[in-house]
Design an enzyme around this catalytic site. Structure first.
Site, mmCIF file in Angstrom:
data_model
loop_
_atom_site.group_PDB
_atom_site.id
_atom_site.type_symbol
_atom_site.label_atom_id
_atom_site.label_comp_id
_atom_site.label_asym_id
_atom_site.label_seq_id
_atom_site.Cartn_x
_atom_site.Cartn_y
_atom_site.Cartn_z
ATOM 1 N N SER A 256 19.073 -11.556 -27.280
ATOM 2 C CA SER A 256 19.078 -13.010 -27.178
ATOM 3 C C SER A 256 17.747 -13.478 -26.612
ATOM 4 O O SER A 256 17.176 -12.835 -25.724
ATOM 5 C CB SER A 256 20.211 -13.489 -26.260
ATOM 6 N N TYR B 269 24.973 -12.864 -18.726
ATOM 7 C CA TYR B 269 24.797 -12.638 -20.172
ATOM 8 C C TYR B 269 23.416 -12.069 -20.477
ATOM 9 O O TYR B 269 23.279 -11.097 -21.221
ATOM 10 C CB TYR B 269 25.004 -13.957 -20.907
#
Length: 249
Positions: free
Chosen positions: A145, A158
């Protein structure tokens, strides 16, 4: 499309998390590229079967299979199934993962453990089987990401899982020396999926839209295009984290 290595038939791809969002688009794109696709799902066979039907309706070849990506026995069965159905595996695209957001000081540690199990252990287990089974000329693609370097507040847990994905990707590429298998990670930026948009107000969405010089959110097809490139013709791109985010820095 034929495998650049030893296979002479259509290439075969596994797409984990292939039944929704970006995974669905990736599954359909690889099928359109001529690959036979195994659409993996975690718990909802209905949506996976919808993807399989969409691919079949377009003249492609696909089937589905359910497994917990963090369970080595189930993932082993997933790879057994794709080998039984299609004769082998050439491409593994690991999109499966979850995103739980909270400031570090407030993050529930049980939730952190759950996210780490799926995002880190799941990536490790899938990559382990992929490294053992992908044929020469193949590709392993993980999903990272852009938030790893964007460092948005609330994304600590995350981003930590995706930083681990980056590390696994870069090291595995080197551990597969001499195998003619590329290993890369795709790192999307803000992308208009149900998972991303859930819980965000319009002001937040507008802010994220304007981060990219192109002044729009990404769409799943943007990400699938990069996956198609890395899974197919991009044989000299290896051991990289490719940021697919429209220029967000």
């Amino acid at each position: 499309m034929t495998t650049p290595g030893t296979s002479t038939g259509p290439r075969v791809a596994i797409v984990t998390g292939g039944s929704g969002g970006i995974g669905r688009e990736v599954s359909q794109r690889l099928a359109a590229d001529g690959m036979s696709v195994l659409v993996h799902y975690a718990g909802n066979p209905v949506t996976a079967d919808e993807v399989v039907k969409a691919i079949s309706d377009d003249g492609g070849t696909a089937s589905s299979f359910g497994a917990d990506v963090a369970d080595e026995q189930q993932v082993g069965e997933l790879f057994d199934v794709v080998e039984e159905r299609y004769g082998g595996v050439d491409v593994v695209v690991h999109t499966a993962g979850i995103m739980l957001l909270s400031p570090l000081t407030e993050f529930d540690l049980d939730e952190l453990d759950r996210m780490h199990r799926i995002n880190i252990r799941g990536t490790f287990v899938v990559n382990q089987q992929a490294a053992r089974r992908v044929r020469p000329g193949g590709a392993i693609l993980n999903f990272s990401s852009s938030v790893v370097k964007l460092a948005f507040e609330g994304y600590t847990g995350y981003a930590a899982t995706k930083g681990a994905v980056d590390a696994m990707t870069l090291i595995l590429a080197r551990e597969l020396r001499g195998r003619d298998i590329t290993v890369n990670a795709v790192a999307p930026g803000p992308t208009a999926t149900a998972l991303f948009l859930d819980g965000k107000d319009q002001a937040t969405i507008d802010h994220l839209t304007n981060l990219a010089p192109l002044q729009r959110l990404g769409v799943p097809a943007d990400i699938a295009e990069a996956v198609s490139f890395l899974a197919g013709p991009a044989r000299w791109v290896n051991g990289q984290v490719v940021y697919v985010n429209g220029g967000v820095i």
